[in-house]
Scaffold this motif. Structure first.
Motif, short mmCIF file in Angstrom:
data_model
loop_
_atom_site.label_atom_id
_atom_site.label_comp_id
_atom_site.label_asym_id
_atom_site.label_seq_id
_atom_site.Cartn_x
_atom_site.Cartn_y
_atom_site.Cartn_z
N MET A 112 40.07 56.38 51.28
CA MET A 112 39.35 55.99 50.06
C MET A 112 40.31 55.41 49.03
N TYR A 113 41.44 56.08 48.80
CA TYR A 113 42.43 55.57 47.84
C TYR A 113 42.96 54.21 48.28
N GLU A 114 43.23 54.09 49.57
CA GLU A 114 43.79 52.84 50.09
C GLU A 114 42.81 51.68 49.88
N ARG A 115 41.54 51.90 50.14
CA ARG A 115 40.52 50.86 49.93
C ARG A 115 40.40 50.50 48.45
N TYR A 116 40.36 51.51 47.59
CA TYR A 116 40.26 51.25 46.16
C TYR A 116 41.42 50.37 45.69
N HIS A 117 42.63 50.76 46.05
CA HIS A 117 43.80 50.01 45.60
C HIS A 117 43.88 48.64 46.27
N PHE A 118 43.35 48.51 47.47
CA PHE A 118 43.34 47.20 48.11
C PHE A 118 42.37 46.26 47.39
N ILE A 119 41.22 46.77 46.98
CA ILE A 119 40.27 45.96 46.20
C ILE A 119 40.93 45.50 44.90
N CYS A 120 41.54 46.45 44.20
CA CYS A 120 42.22 46.10 42.94
C CYS A 120 43.38 45.14 43.17
N PHE A 121 44.11 45.35 44.28
CA PHE A 121 45.22 44.46 44.63
C PHE A 121 44.72 43.03 44.81
N MET A 122 43.66 42.88 45.58
CA MET A 122 43.14 41.54 45.83
C MET A 122 42.67 40.88 44.54
N PHE A 123 41.97 41.62 43.69
CA PHE A 123 41.51 41.06 42.43
C PHE A 123 42.69 40.62 41.56
N SER A 124 43.74 41.44 41.54
CA SER A 124 44.92 41.09 40.76
C SER A 124 45.65 39.88 41.34
N VAL A 125 45.69 39.78 42.65
CA VAL A 125 46.31 38.61 43.28
C VAL A 125 45.52 37.35 42.95
N PHE A 126 44.20 37.42 43.05
CA PHE A 126 43.37 36.26 42.70
C PHE A 126 43.60 35.86 41.24
N THR A 127 43.67 36.84 40.35
CA THR A 127 43.90 36.55 38.93
C THR A 127 45.29 35.98 38.73
N PHE A 128 46.28 36.50 39.43
CA PHE A 128 47.66 36.00 39.37
C PHE A 128 47.71 34.52 39.77
N VAL A 129 47.10 34.20 40.90
CA VAL A 129 47.10 32.82 41.40
C VAL A 129 46.35 31.91 40.42
N TYR A 130 45.26 32.39 39.89
CA TYR A 130 44.48 31.62 38.92
C TYR A 130 45.30 31.35 37.66
N ALA A 131 46.05 32.35 37.21
CA ALA A 131 46.91 32.17 36.03
C ALA A 131 48.01 31.14 36.33
N LEU A 132 48.61 31.22 37.51
CA LEU A 132 49.61 30.22 37.89
C LEU A 132 49.01 28.83 37.95
N PHE A 133 47.84 28.73 38.53
CA PHE A 133 47.14 27.45 38.64
C PHE A 133 46.90 26.86 37.25
N ASN A 134 46.63 27.71 36.28
CA ASN A 134 46.39 27.27 34.91
C ASN A 134 47.66 27.22 34.08
N LYS A 135 48.81 27.29 34.76
CA LYS A 135 50.13 27.19 34.14
C LYS A 135 50.36 28.23 33.05
N GLN A 136 49.87 29.43 33.29
CA GLN A 136 50.09 30.54 32.38
C GLN A 136 51.03 31.53 33.07
N ASN A 137 52.28 31.08 33.21
CA ASN A 137 53.26 31.81 34.00
C ASN A 137 53.60 33.18 33.42
#
Length: 173
Positions: A112-137
């Motif tokens: 359960m913990y692993e799934r929760y953190h994996f969901i949060c990990f993926m959301f943070s990675v998507f947000t990270f990539v989106y921020a890079l794409f928008n040049k907000q390093n």
């Protein structure tokens, strides 16, 4: 009871600390359809079949996790070393993983913990990539640091715990 309150405080502290960069990013840049797309795709990763998660296991040797600092991190998390020590001291009936039944229950908790953190990990990675794409390093760097603290290390900790529980189960056969 005292241990569960401390565990909830620890959860609250780490969640607030590490979600702040992601939350601030979306509040500062406006809520767009991408936010909803990222949430949806992140949630989908949480319903992957359990056998998929074995491919994310970085090692089957506990020593690698120990070299990555997982035992240090383990001291400061929910049900970590310090919390368990205090609970055993104050509650002689505090359950530890010392038999097959407790180990099986704990393996479910780990999943359960692993799934929760994996969901949060993926959301943070998507947000990270989106921020890079928008040049907000700068924002991207804070998001990734928070992701490592809040998601990568807990995932590594759960993988490490699985290895320890499996070893315990092999010893009790």
């Amino acid at each position: 009871m005292k241990g569960s309150i401390i565990n909830q405080f620890i959860n609250f502290f780490w969640t607030i600390l590490c979600f702040t960069p992601v939350f601030y990013y979306w509040m500062d840049n406006g809520i767009t359809r991408w936010l909803y797309v990222f949430i949806m795709f992140s949630l989908v990763t949480g319903v992957l079949p359990p056998n998929i998660f074995k491919y994310f296991q970085i090692s089957y040797k506990p020593v690698l996790y120990e070299h990555l600092g997982v035992r240090f991190i383990q001291k400061f998390v929910q049900d970590g070393t310090y919390i368990n020590r205090a609970m055993r001291k104050n509650n002689a009936g505090h359950k530890v993983v010392n038999n097959r039944a407790n180990a099986g229950k704990y393996m479910n908790t780990i999943a359960m913990y692993e799934r929760y953190h994996f969901i949060c990990f993926m959301f943070s990675v998507f947000t990270f990539v989106y921020a890079l794409f928008n040049k907000q390093n700068g924002a991207a760097v804070f998001i990734m640091i928070a992701n490592i603290i809040y998601n990568v290390y807990p995932i590594l900790l759960q993988q490490y715990n699985k290895l320890r529980i499996r070893r315990l189960l092999r010893q009790t056969q």
